[in-house]
Design an enzyme around this catalytic site. Structure first.
Site, PDB file in Angstrom:
ATOM      1  N   VAL A 168      66.827  91.122  29.380  1.00 51.37           N
ATOM      2  CA  VAL A 168      65.395  91.252  29.693  1.00 51.37           C
ATOM      3  C   VAL A 168      64.580  90.328  28.798  1.00 51.37           C
ATOM      4  CG1 VAL A 168      63.417  92.807  29.710  1.00 51.37           C
ATOM      5  CG2 VAL A 168      65.638  93.609  30.565  1.00 51.37           C
ATOM      6  N   PRO A 170      69.322  93.465  16.540  1.00 53.69           N
ATOM      7  CA  PRO A 170      70.553  93.190  15.779  1.00 53.69           C
ATOM      8  C   PRO A 170      71.332  92.015  16.358  1.00 53.69           C
ATOM      9  CG  PRO A 170      70.357  95.526  16.279  1.00 53.69           C
ATOM     10  CD  PRO A 170      69.314  94.827  17.091  1.00 53.69           C
ATOM     11  N   ASP A 192      73.161  78.357  32.051  1.00 55.69           N
ATOM     12  CA  ASP A 192      73.389  77.691  30.768  1.00 55.69           C
ATOM     13  C   ASP A 192      72.130  77.737  29.914  1.00 55.69           C
ATOM     14  OD1 ASP A 192      76.000  77.029  31.215  1.00 55.69           O
ATOM     15  OD2 ASP A 192      75.629  74.925  31.703  1.00 55.69           O
ATOM     16  N   LYS A 222      76.278  77.741  26.005  1.00 54.10           N
ATOM     17  CA  LYS A 222      77.239  77.113  25.101  1.00 54.10           C
ATOM     18  C   LYS A 222      76.446  76.477  23.972  1.00 54.10           C
ATOM     19  CE  LYS A 222      81.034  76.128  28.291  1.00 54.10           C
ATOM     20  NZ  LYS A 222      80.569  76.969  29.397  1.00 54.10           N
ATOM     21  N   GLY A 255      72.230  72.743  32.977  1.00 50.48           N
ATOM     22  CA  GLY A 255      71.330  71.686  32.561  1.00 50.48           C
ATOM     23  C   GLY A 255      71.827  70.355  33.083  1.00 50.48           C
ATOM     24  N   ASP A 309      73.059  67.418  35.299  1.00 54.54           N
ATOM     25  CA  ASP A 309      73.795  67.319  36.562  1.00 54.54           C
ATOM     26  C   ASP A 309      75.132  68.026  36.408  1.00 54.54           C
ATOM     27  OD1 ASP A 309      74.060  65.606  39.284  1.00 54.54           O
ATOM     28  OD2 ASP A 309      75.991  65.668  38.241  1.00 54.54           O
TER      29      ASP A 309
END
Length: 412
Positions: free
Chosen positions: A27, A47, A197, A219, A250, A252
């Protein structure tokens, strides 16, 4: 603390104002990019955070207190979002906000806060907010408004049964949501599941239906990451369950995006898969910084390389000596950490230390910055400006061209 039956609709000016978000899950991941877009100074207390939120923390875009909520955390806040998975904690947050006379949204109980987050429809510069007091009805009303706007020439999300059980690999572009393709936005609006991503546009995620599942596949360089096998499994499993899955990336999908691996996993599982190309940061980000990657009479070649492995690494597939002998433009993606070693390798291979270079940080976003230098001063430039990903490096004569463009990134 019950919200009035007829809430008063209002637009908040949060530019430069403290907003506190309690909870660092999905959220919060939806809400925070929109708050940042509004100019809010976001303080996050949780946390744990999702990898995408961790990326915002690492980039200095939000402040994070890695702990549980404590009384007093809302001091000085103009607006509060209670977004933990614990309803009792959310209730405590809402109670403190009420005591401080600060408007508060509760993600778990729409009618129990002093404010409500509307469903929104965005068409260019127009933003339409819909409030009903019930999530399902709000989403339905939002879709009705979207269809009405479609009749006026804008696109609206519609359910397409032909998409059920399929996967779309969508390139989100360099980061700014308005650099995402029309086809990509259209398919994203129809998604049942979005596997996103960190470097994909984040604001469009906040405009999705409330029932859309968002899987964080961020990543972070040399940090947290969802394993590729796990990503492939999610794509296949959700599609087999009859969902329309959008893999939002992100840039291509097929340029260092592992898109082919995901398409292959879908093909092996018998899941139909389509690809929506995206605007690659390798070309777009230098352009936004006023740097043409090619220029008549100056360069006839462009090489895009991954810098995630340094020269000399046994896993590297790049012939750095050959690149050093070339005269054209070199664009290095994912190479912030290894750029000093890359610069040394290029100079050792014959590239002049006076070769112009540029480091472009947060390409296409409001915080985009460009640091001009030379190959010989690249290492010092990275250190001086404390450059962190996402950033790309451009090496070549084009990086030394004078600025010829107005780069107003807000497109006002």
């Amino acid at each position: 603390m019950i919200r009035p039956v007829n809430p008063y609709p209002v637009g908040l000016d949060l530019e430069g104002r403290r907003v506190v978000v309690i909870g660092g899950g999905s959220v919060a991941q939806r809400r925070i990019p929109v708050l940042l877009e509004a100019g809010a100074v976001v303080h996050l207390v949780s946390p744990d955070v999702t990898p995408t939120l961790q990326g915002l923390v690492d980039a200095g875009r939000i402040w994070w207190e890695p702990r549980e909520y404590e009384s007093g955390d809302l001091e000085g806040a103009w607006y509060v979002v209670a977004a933990t998975r614990n309803s009792l904690v959310n209730a405590r947050v809402a109670a403190e906000a009420e005591q401080n006379r600060t408007f508060c949204v509760r993600a778990d109980a729409v009618t129990s806060g002093s404010a409500v987050t509307p469903a929104v429809v965005r068409r260019g510069e127009m933003l339409v907010a819909v409030l009903t007091g019930d999530r399902a009805r709000t989403a339905e009303a939002r879709d009705v408004v979207a269809r009405a706007l479609s009749d006026a020439g804008a696109e609206a999300p519609e359910v397409d049964e032909a998409l059920r059980g399929t996967v779309a690999l969508v390139g989100g572009g360099p980061g700014a949501d308005d650099l995402m393709t029309v086809r990509g936005r259209r398919l994203l609006a129809r998604a049942d599941v979005v596997v996103a991503d960190r470097l994909a546009p984040q604001r469009p995620l906040a405009e999705l239906r409330a029932d859309v599942e968002i899987v964080d596949a961020a990543k972070i360089p040399y940090g947290r990451a969802m394993a590729q096998d796990a990503i492939n499994e999610v794509l296949v499993d959700r599609a087999r369950a009859g969902k329309f899955v959008v893999r939002l990336k992100g840039g291509d999908p097929f340029l260092y995006g592992r898109g082919y691996e995901e398409a292959q996993a879908c093909a092996e599982a018998g899941v139909p898969c389509t690809v929506v190309p995206g605007v690659s940061s390798a070309l777009a980000v230098p352009a936004l910084a006023g740097i043409p990657v090619t220029n008549r009479g100056m360069t006839h070649e462009l090489t895009v390389v991954s810098g995630h492995l340094p020269p000399g690494h046994p896993g590297s597939l790049i012939d750095w000596d050959a690149l050093a002998r070339m005269r054209g433009t070199l664009v290095v993606l994912m190479g912030v950490k290894n750029s000093p070693a890359i610069a040394e390798s290029l100079m050792a291979g014959g590239r002049s230390s006076d070769t112009p270079a540029a480091v472009i940080v947060d390409g296409s976003l409001d915080g985009q910055s460009t640091h001009r230098c030379t190959l010989g001063t690249l290492t010092d430039t990275l250190a001086t400006h404390e450059v962190r990903p996402p950033a790309i490096v451009v090496v070549g004569d084009v990086a030394g061209l004078p600025q010829a463009l107005s780069t107003d990134l807000r497109h006002r």
